[in-house]
Design a protein around this motif. Structure first.
Motif, PDB file in Angstrom:
ATOM      1  N   ASN C 327       0.883  -1.134   0.104  1.00 35.30           N
ATOM      2  CA  ASN C 327      -0.118   0.016  -0.002  1.00 35.30           C
ATOM      3  C   ASN C 327       0.839   1.362  -0.069  1.00 35.30           C
ATOM      4  O   ASN C 327       0.335   2.337  -0.290  1.00 35.30           O
ATOM      5  CB  ASN C 327      -0.752   0.146   1.234  1.00 35.30           C
ATOM      6  CG  ASN C 327      -0.269   0.192   2.612  1.00 35.30           C
ATOM      7  OD1 ASN C 327       0.848  -0.223   2.689  1.00 35.30           O
ATOM      8  ND2 ASN C 327      -0.922   0.441   3.274  1.00 35.30           N
TER       9      ASN C 327
ATOM     10  N   GLU D 128      -3.542   4.674   7.014  1.00 37.91           N
ATOM     11  CA  GLU D 128      -4.941   4.008   6.781  1.00 37.91           C
ATOM     12  C   GLU D 128      -4.673   2.361   7.243  1.00 37.91           C
ATOM     13  O   GLU D 128      -5.838   1.899   7.755  1.00 37.91           O
ATOM     14  CB  GLU D 128      -4.824   3.778   4.989  1.00 37.91           C
ATOM     15  CG  GLU D 128      -5.107   5.203   4.749  1.00 37.91           C
ATOM     16  CD  GLU D 128      -5.028   5.100   2.971  1.00 37.91           C
ATOM     17  OE1 GLU D 128      -4.992   4.022   2.585  1.00 37.91           O
ATOM     18  OE2 GLU D 128      -4.834   6.357   2.592  1.00 37.91           O
ATOM     19  N   ILE D 152     -15.253   1.290  -0.034  1.00 39.69           N
ATOM     20  CA  ILE D 152     -14.611   2.473  -0.591  1.00 39.69           C
ATOM     21  C   ILE D 152     -15.504   3.283  -1.751  1.00 39.69           C
ATOM     22  O   ILE D 152     -16.072   2.389  -2.451  1.00 39.69           O
ATOM     23  CB  ILE D 152     -13.143   2.364  -0.867  1.00 39.69           C
ATOM     24  CG1 ILE D 152     -13.124   1.377  -2.192  1.00 39.69           C
ATOM     25  CG2 ILE D 152     -12.422   1.951   0.133  1.00 39.69           C
ATOM     26  CD1 ILE D 152     -11.960   1.439  -2.840  1.00 39.69           C
ATOM     27  N   ALA D 156     -11.767   5.879  -5.228  1.00 37.28           N
ATOM     28  CA  ALA D 156     -10.977   6.380  -4.061  1.00 37.28           C
ATOM     29  C   ALA D 156      -9.471   6.362  -4.467  1.00 37.28           C
ATOM     30  O   ALA D 156      -9.121   5.903  -5.404  1.00 37.28           O
ATOM     31  CB  ALA D 156     -11.234   5.566  -2.998  1.00 37.28           C
ATOM     32  N   ASN D 160      -6.291   3.305  -0.477  1.00 41.16           N
ATOM     33  CA  ASN D 160      -7.249   3.021   0.338  1.00 41.16           C
ATOM     34  C   ASN D 160      -7.675   1.269   0.267  1.00 41.16           C
ATOM     35  O   ASN D 160      -7.742   0.575   1.041  1.00 41.16           O
ATOM     36  CB  ASN D 160      -8.715   3.822  -0.111  1.00 41.16           C
ATOM     37  CG  ASN D 160      -8.596   5.402   0.368  1.00 41.16           C
ATOM     38  OD1 ASN D 160      -9.424   5.992   0.130  1.00 41.16           O
ATOM     39  ND2 ASN D 160      -7.531   5.800   1.110  1.00 41.16           N
ATOM     40  N   MET D 199     -14.286   3.717   3.901  1.00 43.10           N
ATOM     41  CA  MET D 199     -13.326   4.586   3.965  1.00 43.10           C
ATOM     42  C   MET D 199     -13.642   5.759   3.115  1.00 43.10           C
ATOM     43  O   MET D 199     -13.718   5.468   2.024  1.00 43.10           O
ATOM     44  CB  MET D 199     -11.833   4.101   3.360  1.00 43.10           C
ATOM     45  CG  MET D 199     -11.402   3.089   4.143  1.00 43.10           C
ATOM     46  SD  MET D 199      -9.719   2.161   3.511  1.00 43.10           S
ATOM     47  CE  MET D 199      -8.544   3.233   4.362  1.00 43.10           C
ATOM     48  N   THR D 201     -12.642  10.077   1.881  1.00 42.25           N
ATOM     49  CA  THR D 201     -12.130  11.433   2.039  1.00 42.25           C
ATOM     50  C   THR D 201     -13.400  12.505   2.090  1.00 42.25           C
ATOM     51  O   THR D 201     -14.188  12.213   1.292  1.00 42.25           O
ATOM     52  CB  THR D 201     -11.098  11.788   0.928  1.00 42.25           C
ATOM     53  OG1 THR D 201     -11.670  11.646  -0.380  1.00 42.25           O
ATOM     54  CG2 THR D 201      -9.803  10.619   1.107  1.00 42.25           C
ATOM     55  N   TYR D 228     -13.873   5.216   8.246  1.00 44.05           N
ATOM     56  CA  TYR D 228     -12.394   5.809   8.339  1.00 44.05           C
ATOM     57  C   TYR D 228     -12.335   6.988   7.464  1.00 44.05           C
ATOM     58  O   TYR D 228     -12.664   7.121   6.339  1.00 44.05           O
ATOM     59  CB  TYR D 228     -11.503   4.777   7.859  1.00 44.05           C
ATOM     60  CG  TYR D 228     -10.131   5.122   7.875  1.00 44.05           C
ATOM     61  CD1 TYR D 228      -9.435   4.892   9.096  1.00 44.05           C
ATOM     62  CD2 TYR D 228      -9.581   5.740   6.699  1.00 44.05           C
ATOM     63  CE1 TYR D 228      -8.114   5.560   8.995  1.00 44.05           C
ATOM     64  CE2 TYR D 228      -8.256   6.267   6.913  1.00 44.05           C
ATOM     65  CZ  TYR D 228      -7.486   5.871   8.178  1.00 44.05           C
ATOM     66  OH  TYR D 228      -6.106   6.285   8.231  1.00 44.05           O
ATOM     67  N   ASP D 230      -9.937   9.508   5.263  1.00 41.66           N
ATOM     68  CA  ASP D 230      -8.801   9.559   4.618  1.00 41.66           C
ATOM     69  C   ASP D 230      -8.571  11.095   4.770  1.00 41.66           C
ATOM     70  O   ASP D 230      -9.055  11.839   4.031  1.00 41.66           O
ATOM     71  CB  ASP D 230      -8.733   9.092   3.452  1.00 41.66           C
ATOM     72  CG  ASP D 230      -7.720   9.368   2.519  1.00 41.66           C
ATOM     73  OD1 ASP D 230      -6.752  10.063   2.840  1.00 41.66           O
ATOM     74  OD2 ASP D 230      -7.368   8.904   1.484  1.00 41.66           O
TER      75      ASP D 230
END
Ligand SMILES: Cc1ncc(COP(=O)(O)O)c(C=O)c1O
Ligand SMILES: Cc1ncc(COP(=O)(O)O)c(C=O)c1O
Lengths: 472, 456, 456, 472
Positions: C327, D128, D152, D156, D160, D199, D201, D228, D230
């Motif tokens: 990641n 993350e 997600i 995204a 993520n 997740m 933003t 979550y 971001d």
């Protein structure tokens, strides 16, 4: 590029301060810009990128010693403990600094073979002024105020006559012979009861060592004069020949050439002066001394015969610290390596450039740390001048050697590679010079039009002087 | 790691090219009797050992809150100033004799000149001299060249910093130039003008400091007017932060001054125990041919693009030699760069903010100190960021004692051979805050208290 | 001065363009209920006040001679390293996704990759991971992807630093990967290999540290050979200064290792109280498609000129998303730049000089300490720059006491839950000198003496 | 440019160390170069000059927040008292540092509206990972190990899904509607007992604020999932909207985007995580705490339920110090100014670019701190692709905006001007974009061939992957 003044944002006005009569205050806005921090950063970062510098280019600029100045010296000299020190701080709160300066004073005295030194002059020219002023004071102290003339070799650096004049002397030039040594007969003719002394560099501005220096010293001394050594070329003999041993009575060192302070686009420098015992009382103040409490600044109170103060305080302290760090890092052996490799690079480069067809001004002589080429032949055959050649060099990412100095060699280049350049860099320089020589023969227009690849093309300097736009 | 690149093989090949078999042979033209070692210099050490040693030396200077001034000041330097000035391309360049390869330095110098003309209001500024005092000496020499009809004499005010005067004595003394002292009224800290004008010696110029030695602002208009009436050239002495608040010299008197000089150290140059600093010198346009030092001008290249180059080099020693306007060669390039970035980084507003705050703090400290029993003022006039105060104990003793509180209390005037035992020159900059002032005053109060106890 | 340039007029014009009349209106799409102030954060302060406050904070950490290691070391950093790495063009650039505008960063990363392959002997290195421990975790994941025929398990030696093992537990634990512990012989500080080879669980790879937790050099050939025989991938853990002296992992065993990882902090990255650091990861060419992290390759432009660009980006999250090899996105760019310059600045010779000197000092200190009555060695094996020693007083107590002598004595092994009370892991680098060692030993001797007196 | 390895001078060989068996030693020479200091300095100085950077160019790179990072933060963070600190130093000898870190932890907790924070993650992606790991731990602690899926939004950022996968989750994408808000029906369909969380933003990667965020939070929570955040886009709402108030349970902050740490050519960063009270026990260790002796590092001993350690030590300390200095400098008001001007610049620039003919992907929406343009129209009429446009921008000394991200808008540019750019810079960008648009219509070859004025022309990335020359 746009000027910084274009980056201007309005900021709220400020109330005038209380307690100051209006007649003493500025009226209207202060005409400086108000950029944001990023705008300032970008503006000057971009400007910096338009410079040649030792950090980015080979810079064989004769008489300037454009060598690598170790970054550690910079890092250490700007430490907070030094940089925030106000000069009025009592000595006991600046012992660390004073110890460094004192050691430097000692080391430079040793290195020059002199009896004492003063760190105060701000640059070579100020050192020269101090030197001739001390010589003046010395003669006057002997009751001899008729010595109003200073001798300099023909072609000497411009500061030499200028400094002598600034100290109230007239100047006479002594010619040199075909091999670059001084014409001793001319010297004898020039010497007399009105001569205060002579200023010399050695190696001279021709890059050659004055072999008769001991004899010169003898004759000048015999005529009642003193000898001043212009230390600009010290890199050539560092750790090997002491001016004091050559017979000099006073000298300066350009710490910004020889001792790890960069030129900074034209300063700051330091022109530490060192002198024989006879001149010691006249050294400029303040000097660094030692007393029962440690190290201290000594003033005119301690040295009543001093020529006085040349600047506000004790000299270019941050420059002095760099020199201190550099000498400490190299030690005596390292200093000798400096002159050895400065000489090796110069002599190697001279040989290779000769092989590429360039004419040495003094082919029969060993080069010191630098040497003179004459492009007179090129000029005659192609019309290309020294200036055209060096402008073309810029296109190849190599800075121009010094041109038209020393003035006594026509169409000259003064080339000083310094010890910190590698053989590969020198070889590349030779290859480029060879290429330029071919261009001069085949396509001289390329040279007349050079530089081609820089942010600006050749600039009109005459127009600049005519228009005289010197502020925006 | 090494500063010199050559390895043994490279050295051997290069020596062979030169036709020699040792490095020492490169010096074979130098008479053997002149060659020697330098035994007095210790062996070299590694970079890491050097760093350790020099860090130790630096640490011996305690960190002090600085109330000392006298022409050089501890102003705030934004982080980006030396970040940029220290970039290799500025740091390791030479004087910009090759303009095409030096536009960065040249434009920066041009901007410095522009900033100085904007601060002073003068037409033209050079690109630095060694420091404030030498700039003043050069200004005097310049004035004498401009006024060859006059006596070789300069009117020097008693309110000029003594170390500046000392430099004038050294440099002007070499040419037997006379320094004629203008007296000061010790009660006001200001100059006294001769009632009848000048006597027959007719000097060429008069020096007019904007701020006197006791920190008091001079009545520059009156002084300038008088000098105009006497037919004297006027040489202003100014400080850059003060110029952010006070009247620029171009406006003094009726016609403004002829030359303005000053110490530009406060503009981003660290105090560094005394140097290097940089002087500025600005003048009227018609005096430019007598200007000492470097000057950058705008021009165009062969395609008409704008660019910058050094100009009027015929004034300088490398062309005019003995007849140059000065012997100066290396000046203060990198410091000019820093000062220019500093002015940019602060901007007009930041510079004024710092000037205003320095002034506010100085006025406040003055009153805090005068509130202490036994402490007296010296002169009543308006101040900018510095003032003199008379303590009932020797200023040197107090300076020494305040070190323990981490304070550099100022400059004892006796260090300059001036004033009385207890006189101290105290300066404030925006680096200080109100608490610092209070601690200063409290420390003085405490010491005086002790003193009184000891004497009773 | 300000970071945001806009003045009120500019703001007004821009708002008008957007068709709004206040800055707050720019947020009109955000439900009012979600908007609020942050009252808990103190008011802003000036740059100069900030500098003062933070200088004060920095000064609270005493200057210590550092004998602590444990994977990160206080080596000498030449002055030019951060001088150059800190240049705006490196400092404020983004990841070089636009290669034509990023050749500086790209070539530097390429040179870093080259240096790491030259140090380790491996074919390919990426351009950094977050730190040594995460590089090891990534190497384990990589090994598992390469050996999908095997169990999701890794052989972890008991001689691995405990904080590295902790990171493996966190990261590999998330995917329920098993960590199979290889035991250590406490008498030698080296690993013990199972007599019969592996049991049926058949892990994918074995981690082989070149230097064990007590500083003892492992017999890497034997370990590698054994792992080869078990059909395990080999993951070497190495430290860059040690690699200047010790056998590179490509030569371990018969066939060399598959992946080599390590902490590159010693290469020019300041200790900074724990980070940021940078991990390296190098592998065989045939494993490159499973490599995590950025990779730079040489290519040509449309005129055939050489240049550099990121490559095999299809391994990375911004292309492969959920199926990426890792990641990781932002890695340790500037530290890679510094590490590359550091290796250049030292050169092979400087790196070896530092390695040799660190080794010499460590061996000497070990013997100085063992000469002290009551101090014992832990393991007899050869060391590089670090060793464990057993003091007759608690190591934490000694560490605390030596602070007073300006010495950070090492890492008490109990801090890692290992060894006995008196065990301390002690490291040397070339920043120390013989006098430092003697002062260390003398301080210990003195404290032990006191202790004995107190107990008698 | 030549590689550093070409700069190699021979140095004398070294004796092998005693006491180490030969079989453990390196044989033969270490194949690194031996340059001189000047060679190194020149090499990397020149390399640096080949970069675009915020300090030299406008860098409107969406999702990256390439703003001016005040140099004071750098100067203060690298002070010796911080930089020389070994992480094994006892707490009592690092109180100054710990106090800074502790304050930062508190401030970030306040700023995000969360209950607690941990400073350790090395970058956003690691934050993350920590976040989803904490959510995993939370569900497991409730005995619920069936929640194996993370949601997600479509488009995204790649980290993520990659982070969710790295923590052992499967990933499902939720589409958005025509105005950029999430498709709530799709969300409902995706939610279920196997969903661990989502997740997001906000503003999303489209640059628009998710207006239904409270509703999203309600539904996810109702389904037993957690949210979550971001934090990559935090610059857009700094000091105005707290993710905790929006309903998020965990989040990271990219200090290297929002808080004064430069990107450094790709790091280092810091991905501090902050969480609600329910997740607090799981925060990664070490954390900065306070005890009777002052500040200290707390480990797993203090926090037995922690997900554990993500790196060797306590995080990117030098980055954290920069963030601390920045927040201290700006204060709450200053932080609100950041988001205000980030939004002003983005919305102004969007309007002006629309006026120049560019199409906004979400024209009906307010831009956050960035916005998406689609060049699909250009592509259709001229064949010019987004990549060609941004390569051409480089010729004008402007860095490329982010291209082809977010992936759901065809031929997109993601433009983020940041608050530190002046209106003049934005106007110049608009003028250049207008010019490029004209070029696209009239002389598209210029764009296909761009860039023309950089050190290299367009590079062959396919060849790079094929040849795979990755070390020299
Ligand atoms: C031979 C010589 N003498 C004197 C000087 C003057 O030194 P400075 O520039 O330090 O005043 C120079 C400077 O270039 C020089 O080359
Ligand atoms: C939206 C978004 N999320 C996450 C990340 C990943 O953050 P980092 O690069 O710090 O790992 C980024 C980075 O560009 C991003 O833009």
């Amino acid at each position: 590029m746009e000027l910084i003044f274009g980056l201007d944002h309005k900021r709220p006005e400020r109330e005038p301060p209380e307690g100051i009569p209006v007649s003493l205050l500025r009226q209207g806005r202060l005409p400086l810009p108000n950029p944001s921090e990023l705008e300032v950063l970008r503006h000057y970062t971009r400007l910096s990128q338009q410079n040649f510098s030792v950090d980015t280019q080979f810079y064989p600029l004769g008489s300037c010693t454009m060598k690598y100045n170790p970054r550690i010296a910079h890092e250490l000299a700007v430490q907070r403990g030094f940089s925030r020190l106000h000069p009025a701080t009592p000595a006991r709160a600046q012992q660390g600094l004073l110890q460094c300066l004192w050691e430097l004073q000692e080391w430079l005295t040793a290195l020059t073979g002199m009896a004492a030194a003063s760190l105060t002059p701000a640059a070579g020219a100020q050192g020269e002024l101090a030197g001739v002023a001390m010589i003046r004071a010395y003669h006057r102290r002997l009751g001899d105020s008729g010595r109003t003339r200073f001798l300099i070799p023909q072609g000497a650096h411009g500061t030499n006559p200028a400094s002598a004049r600034m100290a109230g002397f007239d100047v006479s030039e002594i010619p040199c012979g075909p091999e670059g040594d001084m014409d001793l007969e001319a010297l004898d003719r020039a010497l007399g009861p009105d001569v205060a002394g002579i200023m010399l560099t050695n190696p001279s501005v021709l890059g050659t060592f004055e072999r008769q220096i001991a004899e010169v010293a003898r004759r000048v001394h015999a005529a009642g004069g003193l000898l001043y050594y212009d230390g600009a070329n010290l890199n050539a003999i560092l750790g090997r020949v002491k001016p004091g041993v050559m017979g000099f009575d006073a000298m300066h060192l350009n710490l910004h050439k020889t001792f790890a302070t960069p030129h900074g686009g034209g300063g700051p420098g330091s022109g530490v002066v060192a002198v024989s015992a006879a001149l010691e009382p006249y050294l400029p103040v303040p000097r660094v001394g030692r007393d029962s409490c440690g190290w201290c600044w000594e003033t005119r109170r301690n040295h009543p015969d001093s020529i006085g103060q040349l600047g506000g305080y004790g000299g270019s302290v941050a420059v002095l610290l760099r020199a201190h760090a550099y000498i400490r890092r190299l030690g005596a052996k390292g200093l000798r390596r400096v002159s050895a490799y400065a000489a090796l690079n110069a002599n190697y480069l001279l040989k290779e450039l000769q092989r590429a067809g360039y004419l040495a001004a003094f082919p029969q002589r060993r080069a010191g740390h630098e040497f003179v080429l004459s492009l007179q032949d090129l000029r005659e055959t192609t019309g290309v001048r020294a200036l055209d050649v060096v402008k073309r060099l810029l296109d190849f990412g190599i800075h121009a050697p010094t041109v038209y100095f020393p003035q006594l060699v026509p169409e000259c280049l003064l080339v000083e590679p310094t010890e910190t350049e590698s053989r590969a860099t020198l070889d590349r320089f030779v290859a480029v010079m060879a290429k330029i020589r071919r261009e001069a023969m085949e396509t001289p227009e390329i040279l007349f039009g050079a530089p081609h690849h820089l942010p600006v093309k050749r600039l009109d300097e005459a127009l600049a002087a005519r228009r005289l736009e010197v502020a925006g | 790691m090494p500063y010199i690149p050559h390895d043994p093989d490279e050295t051997a090949v290069m020596l062979a090219t030169v036709g020699l078999d040792s490095l020492d042979a490169l010096f074979d033209e130098i008479p053997a009797a002149l060659q020697c070692d330098v035994l007095e210099i210790p062996d070299g050490i590694s970079e890491r050992a050097l760093r350790r040693e020099m860090e130790h030396r630096a640490a011996q200077q305690p960190d002090l809150r600085c109330f000392a001034g006298g022409g050089v000041y501890a102003h705030h330097i934004p982080a980006l100033v030396w970040e940029i000035a220290g970039r290799g391309e500025f740091y390791s360049a030479y004087t910009p004799y090759q303009p095409e390869a030096s536009q960065g330095t040249l434009q920066t110098l041009y901007e410095f000149q522009s900033c100085i003309t904007r601060l002073t209001g003068m037409d033209i500024s050079n690109a630095s001299l060694h420091d404030g005092p030498t700039a003043l000496a050069e200004a005097c020499l310049m004035a004498l060249r401009l006024r060859q009809d006059r006596n070789r004499a300069i009117l020097v005010p008693a309110t000029l910093w003594p170390h500046w005067r000392a430099v004038l004595e050294t440099i002007l003394g070499l040419q037997d130039i006379q320094l004629v002292l203008l007296p000061m009224d010790p009660g006001t800290g200001r100059l006294i003008l001769p009632e009848q004008g000048l006597d027959e010696r007719e000097p060429a110029a008069m020096i007019i400091p904007q701020i006197g030695i006791f920190g008091v602002l001079e009545d520059v208009d009156t002084l300038s007017l008088w000098a105009e009436q006497q037919g004297l050239l006027r040489i202003a002495v100014c400080s850059p932060y003060a110029l952010a608040m006070l009247k620029p010299p171009v406006e003094w008197g009726e016609r403004g001054v002829d030359i303005a000089v000053g110490e530009a150290q406060p503009l981003g140059v660290p105090l560094s125990g005394g140097g290097p600093y940089l002087g500025f010198l600005a003048c009227r346009r018609d005096h430019v041919r007598q200007l000492p030092g470097r000057l950058v001008a705008k021009t165009v290249d062969r395609e008409g693009r704008e660019g910058y180059c050094l100009t009027l080099q015929a004034r300088e020693q490398h062309i005019r030699r003995g007849k140059a306007t000065s012997n100066i060669c290396t000046s203060q390039g990198l410091l000019v760069t820093a000062a220019t970035i500093h002015m940019g980084a602060l901007g007009a507003d930041g510079l004024q903010q710092a000037a205003w705050e320095s002034h506010r703090l100085a006025v406040r400290l003055q009153s805090l100190l005068l509130d202490i029993p036994g402490v007296q003022g010296t002169c009543p006039g308006p101040i900018f960021q510095e003032f003199a105060v008379r303590f009932p104990l020797p200023a040197r003793y107090l300076q020494d004692r305040l070190l323990e509180a981490g304070i550099l209390a100022g400059i004892p005037l006796q260090d300059w051979g001036m004033g009385e035992d207890g006189d101290m020159l105290v300066a404030c900059t925006e680096l200080l805050d109100d608490q610092d002032l209070e601690e200063y005053a409290a420390a003085i109060r405490q010491i005086l208290q002790e003193g009184r106890l000891a004497w009773n």
